[in-house]
Design an enzyme around this catalytic site. Structure first.
Site, mmCIF file in Angstrom:
data_model
loop_
_atom_site.group_PDB
_atom_site.id
_atom_site.type_symbol
_atom_site.label_atom_id
_atom_site.label_comp_id
_atom_site.label_asym_id
_atom_site.label_seq_id
_atom_site.Cartn_x
_atom_site.Cartn_y
_atom_site.Cartn_z
ATOM 1 N N ASP A 47 -2.425 3.899 -1.511
ATOM 2 C CA ASP A 47 -1.272 3.025 -1.712
ATOM 3 C C ASP A 47 -1.763 1.739 -2.392
ATOM 4 O OD1 ASP A 47 1.261 2.102 -1.537
ATOM 5 O OD2 ASP A 47 1.340 1.952 0.646
ATOM 6 N N ASP A 48 -1.454 1.551 -3.643
ATOM 7 C CA ASP A 48 -1.942 0.408 -4.431
ATOM 8 C C ASP A 48 -3.463 0.462 -4.613
ATOM 9 O OD1 ASP A 48 0.681 -0.414 -4.175
ATOM 10 O OD2 ASP A 48 0.241 -2.260 -3.072
ATOM 11 N N ARG A 90 6.064 7.535 -6.525
ATOM 12 C CA ARG A 90 5.990 8.717 -5.650
ATOM 13 C C ARG A 90 7.076 9.728 -6.011
ATOM 14 N NH1 ARG A 90 2.872 6.896 -0.725
ATOM 15 N NH2 ARG A 90 1.935 5.073 -1.683
ATOM 16 N N LYS A 140 2.713 7.713 4.498
ATOM 17 C CA LYS A 140 3.827 7.007 3.868
ATOM 18 C C LYS A 140 4.643 7.932 2.975
ATOM 19 C CE LYS A 140 4.511 3.110 0.772
ATOM 20 N NZ LYS A 140 3.986 1.787 0.437
ATOM 21 N N HIS A 142 8.393 7.137 1.821
ATOM 22 C CA HIS A 142 8.972 6.103 0.955
ATOM 23 C C HIS A 142 9.829 6.632 -0.194
ATOM 24 C CE1 HIS A 142 8.106 1.735 -0.540
ATOM 25 N NE2 HIS A 142 9.205 1.841 0.182
ATOM 26 N N HIS A 198 -2.953 -1.090 0.860
ATOM 27 C CA HIS A 198 -1.788 -1.937 0.577
ATOM 28 C C HIS A 198 -1.925 -3.289 1.275
ATOM 29 C CE1 HIS A 198 2.476 -3.049 0.427
ATOM 30 N NE2 HIS A 198 2.657 -2.074 -0.429
ATOM 31 N N ASP A 290 -0.642 5.573 -6.173
ATOM 32 C CA ASP A 290 0.705 5.473 -6.757
ATOM 33 C C ASP A 290 0.797 4.488 -7.918
ATOM 34 O OD1 ASP A 290 0.306 3.324 -5.032
ATOM 35 O OD2 ASP A 290 2.289 3.425 -4.106
ATOM 36 N N ASN A 291 0.065 3.371 -7.795
ATOM 37 C CA ASN A 291 0.111 2.332 -8.840
ATOM 38 C C ASN A 291 -1.097 1.427 -8.644
ATOM 39 O OD1 ASN A 291 2.772 1.585 -6.818
ATOM 40 N ND2 ASN A 291 1.015 0.218 -6.804
ATOM 41 N N ARG A 299 -0.081 -4.101 -9.948
ATOM 42 C CA ARG A 299 1.184 -3.487 -9.573
ATOM 43 C C ARG A 299 2.402 -4.246 -10.103
ATOM 44 N NH1 ARG A 299 3.076 -3.043 -3.350
ATOM 45 N NH2 ARG A 299 3.812 -5.140 -3.813
#
Ligand SMILES: *[C@@H]1O[C@H](CO)[C@@H](O)[C@H](O)[C@H]1NC(C)=O
Ligand SMILES: *[C@@H]1O[C@H](CO)[C@@H](O)[C@H](O)[C@H]1NC(C)=O
Length: 449
Positions: A47-48, A90, A140, A142, A198, A290-291, A299
């Site tokens: 995540d990030d 996602r 996660k 989301h 994150h 994801d990013n 991000r």
């Protein structure tokens, strides 16, 4: 020569001589009962997460588990997300469709309230309805609506505190064990979506800006039994080129690295569970994020720190490339067709959309010829619901064009980054003359993930 290697030699010579004979015996031989190599998929999603690991030449951030996985994988050096925001990325990954086709333009949770269109097909939906594949997600999620992104096994923030299923690697290990030791013997598609690395300063500042203290065993922080935190000296780290060289930014990145040690050890635990359950030799393992990281130009931006992703894929196939790098232009939109290809399942003919990505499986056995014109595309609309700043981008190996559709509008800063030590320092020192219109002061009730 070790005895395992000897055994392997014996087995392979038996196999060779057996396959050379005409098929007279009808009785299946033991090795014919072995499960096929192409059976399952394990997607490990950060995540990030960025390139903070040895495998991508970061000399400081210690990531032995990610590095070991990368060594057994093809390492992608030109992988990009099609959108630099969590839920949209996602949704794009899980449907193979960019935001403007899948409808997930911004964050899913709370007041942001974005959902994808009802009519689209996601990978878990296609696999369970057309492929007889068992699907699971831990951590996660989301994305929504739930009818579009339905998994058979869900242990996510929809039912549990996000940190417990997304950052507590002891729980993650146990949930993976539970999933893998099911009596349901269908092939599986399992997503382990870590919430690390994150930020969390905006939601739970007491745990540090990246939740790096949560579960560390310090007083009041609780304990994650399987995590051995790694701490970094802030003035001895190397900063990525896009981070200002200030003490607060250095401390921020040091905290991010500590959180990455939790992610890295989580990856190690999950892979150990996979191996112990006997799925090592028939599971495709993908690691990506994801990013980009929540740092300047990261991000929510279309600069490379926002959309370039770590990615490596380990194939169990005997002829798979290992510890090799590919420079092929790759989009996270290529993952959905890769998964379908792996399971031999076709994209539904009745779908109103077509996938534009390509299966990456061929790259896992041979490097394709260099195509200088190959391009990846990106489309961004929101992050938080108040952050309308539409951008479109095209990137080839050499060139990149970002089209800011509404360039007269101020670029919005998301809350996680706004309250971060790095950004607050930029603001207070006046490195960029703070224009109150440029920084979006966000009401506290908007929760971000
Ligand atoms: C698996 O076990 C559960 C009980 O633990 C049972 O209800 C279920 O029918 C079993 N499923 C299969 C596929 O055998
Ligand atoms: C993490 O999960 C384990 C196992 O459920 C639990 O014992 C531990 O207290 C959890 N840690 C935190 C910080 O909540």
């Amino acid at each position: 020569m070790s005895w395992i290697y000897l055994l392997f030699l014996i087995i392979s010579s038996v196999e060779l001589s057996a396959s050379a004979q005409p098929a007279i015996l009808e009785v299946p031989r033991p090795w014919q009962l072995e499960p096929p190599t192409k059976q399952n998929v394990l997607l490990l999603l950060a995540d990030d997460g960025g390139f903070e690991m040895g495998a991508y030449r970061n000399r400081i951030s210690q990531t032995p588990n990610l590095d070991a996985l990368a060594k057994e994988s093809v390492i992608f050096n030109n992988a990009y997300t099609s959108v630099s925001s969590c839920s949209p990325s996602r949704a794009a990954l899980l449907t193979g469709l960019p935001s403007h086709q899948n409808g997930m333009y911004g964050l899913h949770q709370g007041v942001h309230h974005f959902d994808s269109f009802d009519s689209i097909w996601s990978v878990p939906k296609i696999l369970s309805s057309k492929g007889n594949v068992r699907t699971g997600i831990i951590g996660k999620k989301h994305v929504g609506p739930s009818e579009v992104f339905k998994f058979d096994f869900e242990r996510t923030e929809e039912e549990y505190p996000i940190n417990q299923v997304g950052r507590n690697i002891t729980n993650i290990k146990n949930l993976v064990k539970e999933f893998l030791h099911s009596n349901d013997t269908r092939p599986f598609f399992l997503v382990v979506a870590f919430h690390d690395p994150h930020r969390c300063g905006h939601v739970t500042p007491q745990y540090g800006s990246f939740c790096e203290r949560w579960g560390s065993g310090e007083e009041g922080m609780g304990l994650i039994p399987d995590w051995h935190p790694i701490y970094y000296v802030w003035d001895e780290i190397d900063l990525p080129f896009y981070v200002p060289d200030t003490e607060p930014a250095r401390r921020d990145v040091a905290a991010q690295y500590t959180t990455i040690s939790r992610l890295d050890q989580g990856v190690g635990l999950v892979l150990k569970e996979l191996k112990e359950a006997g799925f090592d030799s028939n599971t495709l393992v993908v690691y990506t994020s994801d990013n980009g990281p929540p740092l300047p130009s990261g991000r929510t931006n279309f600069y490379d720190p926002g959309i370039a992703e770590p990615m490596f894929i380990r194939s169990p196939a005997a002829d798979a490339r290992r510890n090799e790098v590919t420079y092929t232009m790759t989009s996270l939109l290529d993952l959905a067709p890769t998964f379908l290809d792996w399971f031999g399942v076709e994209y539904p003919k009745k779908a109103k959309t077509k996938l534009t990505g390509k299966s990456l499986l061929p790259i896992l056995s041979a490097e394709p010829p260099n195509d200088p014109d190959a391009a990846v595309f990106a489309s961004q609309s929101y992050h938080e619901v108040t952050m309308n700043y539409p951008m479109r981008a095209i990137r080839t190996k050499r060139y990149k064009l970002i089209h800011n559709l509404n360039y007269k509008s101020p670029f919005p800063i998301d809350q996680d980054f706004y309250v971060s030590p790095t950004f607050q320092d930029i603001l207070t020192k006046g490195h960029c003359q703070a224009n109150p219109a440029v920084v979006q002061k966000s009401p506290a009730l908007l929760s971000t993930r």
